[in-house]
Design a protein around this motif. Structure first.
Motif, PDB file in Angstrom:
ATOM      1  N   PRO A 390       0.811  -1.225   0.000  1.00 18.91           N
ATOM      2  CA  PRO A 390       0.000   0.000   0.000  1.00 18.91           C
ATOM      3  C   PRO A 390       0.842   1.272   0.000  1.00 18.91           C
ATOM      4  O   PRO A 390       0.408   2.300  -0.536  1.00 18.91           O
ATOM      5  N   ILE A 391       2.033   1.209   0.576  1.00 18.96           N
ATOM      6  CA  ILE A 391       2.896   2.401   0.616  1.00 18.96           C
ATOM      7  C   ILE A 391       3.339   2.774  -0.795  1.00 18.96           C
ATOM      8  O   ILE A 391       3.236   3.939  -1.209  1.00 18.96           O
ATOM      9  N   PHE A 392       3.831   1.786  -1.546  1.00 15.51           N
ATOM     10  CA  PHE A 392       4.230   2.053  -2.929  1.00 15.51           C
ATOM     11  C   PHE A 392       3.034   2.512  -3.763  1.00 15.51           C
ATOM     12  O   PHE A 392       3.151   3.430  -4.584  1.00 15.51           O
ATOM     13  N   ASN A 393       1.881   1.879  -3.539  1.00 13.38           N
ATOM     14  CA  ASN A 393       0.676   2.275  -4.278  1.00 13.38           C
ATOM     15  C   ASN A 393       0.267   3.704  -3.939  1.00 13.38           C
ATOM     16  O   ASN A 393      -0.126   4.481  -4.814  1.00 13.38           O
ATOM     17  N   ASN A 394       0.346   4.048  -2.654  1.00 11.42           N
ATOM     18  CA  ASN A 394      -0.003   5.406  -2.222  1.00 11.42           C
ATOM     19  C   ASN A 394       0.899   6.450  -2.871  1.00 11.42           C
ATOM     20  O   ASN A 394       0.439   7.498  -3.337  1.00 11.42           O
ATOM     21  N   ILE A 395       2.197   6.152  -2.884  1.00 13.57           N
ATOM     22  CA  ILE A 395       3.143   7.108  -3.467  1.00 13.57           C
ATOM     23  C   ILE A 395       2.906   7.232  -4.969  1.00 13.57           C
ATOM     24  O   ILE A 395       2.954   8.329  -5.538  1.00 13.57           O
ATOM     25  N   GLU A 396       2.614   6.099  -5.602  1.00 12.99           N
ATOM     26  CA  GLU A 396       2.423   6.102  -7.052  1.00 12.99           C
ATOM     27  C   GLU A 396       1.144   6.830  -7.467  1.00 12.99           C
ATOM     28  O   GLU A 396       1.130   7.569  -8.456  1.00 12.99           O
TER      29      GLU A 396
END
Length: 664
Positions: A390-396
């Motif tokens: 979710p962190i990578f998705n949030n940043i993306e």
């Protein structure tokens, strides 16, 4: 006949030594190219200071490290001085009557130095034995090879003294230039010179010396050969300098490092240079809070993997990867030991605090090794801790790890009359707020205080507002280089579109990233941390502090502000000028203990003892009323630490809040 035998033994031993060294050098050639040959004068200075002068042992003020530093310096300088005596002895093996006496008055001077340093080396051996058998520090490797070397050195020194004492027996007088050998002469009560005894001592000395020589390139003592070159080839750029990845090359099949030959030759040389001293483990926040990560083992794991794969490298066959899913066996005597495969779990426990690199006596670069391995896991394998999905998705998708829509990025500034760059295009400075101060409730207070300080100082500033994106620090440290690359490119384009020249940040992570890493992508800007900018405003008279806060405080050095950016004094000076009476923690300045948030660890589940609890306990032990920091991530972690132990009486403040409270 004896000279012939000695010559054969000498040639075989020295020949094997150079054969082994050449073999080790040939393995380095399997590493990737890297330019570490620029700025030769700076590099020479590093090699002289940290190698020849042994200043590498005194980088931080620590009892055990400094004790070991004195011990190693005595042995190093002892062997440098004794080298000439060894040359004399080797020549005597062929010409028994030879000596350097033709040097005239210099010869007695040398005899005195040889005698003195042989004694000092004995002292160093005693110091080492006391350290290993009495103090028994956890960080040391208690392998037999270490004791074998101590035995070798002891035998070499004792046989030197004994041969010198036998020479005195020829005249029946103590040589005044060799007082310690003279003491041996008296203690042993040598009545007459014995040719047999001298030859036995000579052969024992030479066999041990040559065995020592051949043992060096086959043991951890390889650092004797590699440490000075490694200090010469030290990183002269930003502390976490990483290799560039070319995302434009369509022929690239993988990114990051899977196998040992994908590392650079310098990363391989780090393994040769490692002294296994354990200082990196001693200061590592992960290694000392029950984690699998041990920085020393990252470096040694690479070296052991290189040796393990040597035959396959030469034969161009399939290699054993550097990383394994298996966990290392626990070491009852100290930290974990990995062998030739690095456990993947260790990679996701590094906070990139830089403590390991800061204390390393041979300039090893642990962080980039781990980032290279994480890059492969993330970009090529798509394997990383589930918590990061979710962190990578949030940043993306939302350009911040909190996952909050960009429409809310400026909510912290309500009622503060903060101008965006669209509204104030001729701003004196751009305030790059950062994700934490934009979306975390506690960190918002930092941005609000800093803005009020800027307004009172009549600074013409602006923010990007909705156009600001994450600087990419978390993505990059976690190995998602592609995500970092895109974020950086977008931010740089925005900066250039508005002709931004000067940027100030309240986050050391953003400060380091914008200042040191955007430049490689074409983003050349003047970047200041808010502690630096506030300090400038005070010096210019645009801010006046009333010195009316009569409280005690301790300052926590953020890893990215301190070790990675070398900013220590500005925030302390500001806090003192504001009226705080500062008390330093035991771990402060370059020896600061990490709060546990860096390297993306903020978003991962932490095993073992929590780092922020350890750091909070260190702060509380000073009995200070306040903990001051200059990093939003540190503030979050320390505030949590204080709340966890129900110490609501202790304030956790950012330096901007300190200034706002004290402004006249």
């Amino acid at each position: 006949m004896e000279s012939l035998i000695f010559g054969i033994v000498l040639v075989v031993s020295v020949g094997y030594f150079f054969y082994r060294v050449n073999y080790l050098y040939s393995l380095l050639k399997f590493g990737q190219a890297e330019n570490r040959f620029y700025s030769p004068l700076k590099r020479l200075n590093n090699a002289i200071k940290n190698g020849l002068l042994q200043m590498c042992h005194f980088k931080i003020n620590d009892k055990d490290i400094n004790y070991a530093g004195i011990m190693h310096a005595l042995i190093f300088f002892g062997f440098v001085v004794l080298l000439f005596g060894e040359i004399e002895l080797i020549i005597k093996g062929f010409i028994p009557s030879f000596s350097f006496s033709f040097l005239g008055f210099l010869y007695p001077v040398y005899l005195f130095l040889e005698d003195l340093f042989a004694f000092l080396v004995i002292i160093a051996i005693v110091m080492s034995l006391v350290r290993r058998f009495v103090w028994h520090p956890k960080k040391l490797n208690y392998h037999f090879s270490a004791y074998l070397i101590l035995i070798f050195i002891t035998v070499l020194m004792l046989t030197l003294f004994y041969m010198a004492a036998l020479e005195m027996a020829k005249t029946g007088k103590v040589n005044p230039y060799e007082p310690f050998a003279g003491l041996v002469y008296k203690l042993l009560n040598i009545q007459s010179y014995s040719e047999v005894a001298y030859h036995i001592a000579f052969w024992v000395h030479m066999i041990v010396l040559l065995a020592f020589l051949d043992f060096i390139p086959n043991s951890k003592h390889l650092h004797i050969l590699a440490s000075i070159p490694n200090n010469y080839f030290a990183n002269l750029g930003p502390s976490m300098a990483l290799r560039d990845l070319n995302f434009e090359d369509e022929n690239t099949e993988s990114f990051g490092v899977k196998n040992v030959n994908e590392l650079t030759w310098k990363q391989l040389l780090d393994g040769y240079a490692c002294t296994e001293c354990g200082r990196c483990a001693q200061v590592c926040p992960a290694a000392n809070t029950g984690k699998v990560l041990v920085p020393r083992e990252i470096i040694l794991g690479i070296k052991e993997n290189l040796f393990h794969n040597a035959k396959n490298l030469i034969a161009k066959q399939e290699l054993t990867p550097l990383v394994t899913n298996d966990l290392p066996k626990e070491n009852p005597h100290g930290y974990f030991e990995y062998g030739f495969a690095i456990p993947d779990k260790a990679l996701w426990q590094c906070t990139t605090c830089g403590a390991c690199q800061n204390v390393c006596p041979v300039s090893n670069e642990h962080i980039r090794d781990m980032v290279d391995l994480k890059r492969y896991a993330v970009l090529t394998q798509g394997e990383f801790p589930e918590k990061l999905v979710p962190i990578f998705n949030n940043i993306e998708t939302n350009s911040n790890p909190w996952g909050i829509n960009a429409d809310y990025r400026l909510d912290w500034a309500k009622d503060l009359d903060v101008k965006t760059i669209d509204e104030l295009k001729d701003a004196e400075v751009l305030y790059f707020v950062g994700c934490a101060s934009s979306f975390d409730d506690r960190s918002k207070k930092i941005a609000q205080s800093f803005v009020r300080v800027l307004q009172k100082a009549n600074v013409k500033f602006a923010v990007l507002g909705k156009k600001e994106k994450c600087c990419g620090d978390n993505a990059r440290r976690l190995g998602n280089e592609y995500l970092f690359y895109n974020l950086a490119q977008e931010n740089i384009e925005t900066f250039k579109a508005y002709n931004i020249k000067k940027i100030v940040t309240t986050c050391p992570h953003g400060y380091y990233t914008l200042k040191n890493e955007y430049s490689k992508l074409g983003g050349e800007f003047e970047v200041l941390h808010h502690s630096q900018f506030i300090s400038q405003l005070i010096k210019e008279g645009r801010i006046k502090l009333s010195n009316n806060i009569h409280q005690t405080a301790t300052f926590h050095d953020s890893c990215y502000l301190g070790r990675h950016s070398n900013i220590y004094e500005e925030p302390r000076q500001i806090a003192t000028q504001a009226g705080f009476n500062l008390t330093e923690m035991k771990n402060s300045h370059c020896n600061s203990f990490c709060c546990g948030a860096g390297g993306g660890m903020m978003w991962l589940e932490e095993e073992g003892e929590r780092m922020n609890k350890v750091r909070t306990a260190q702060a509380i032990s000073t009995n200070a009323q306040n903990i001051i920091t200059a990093c939003p991530f540190c503030m979050i972690m320390l505030d949590d630490g204080v709340k966890d132990i129900a110490r609501d009486d202790i304030g956790v403040l950012d330096i901007a809040q300190v200034v706002e409270k004290s402004m006249a």
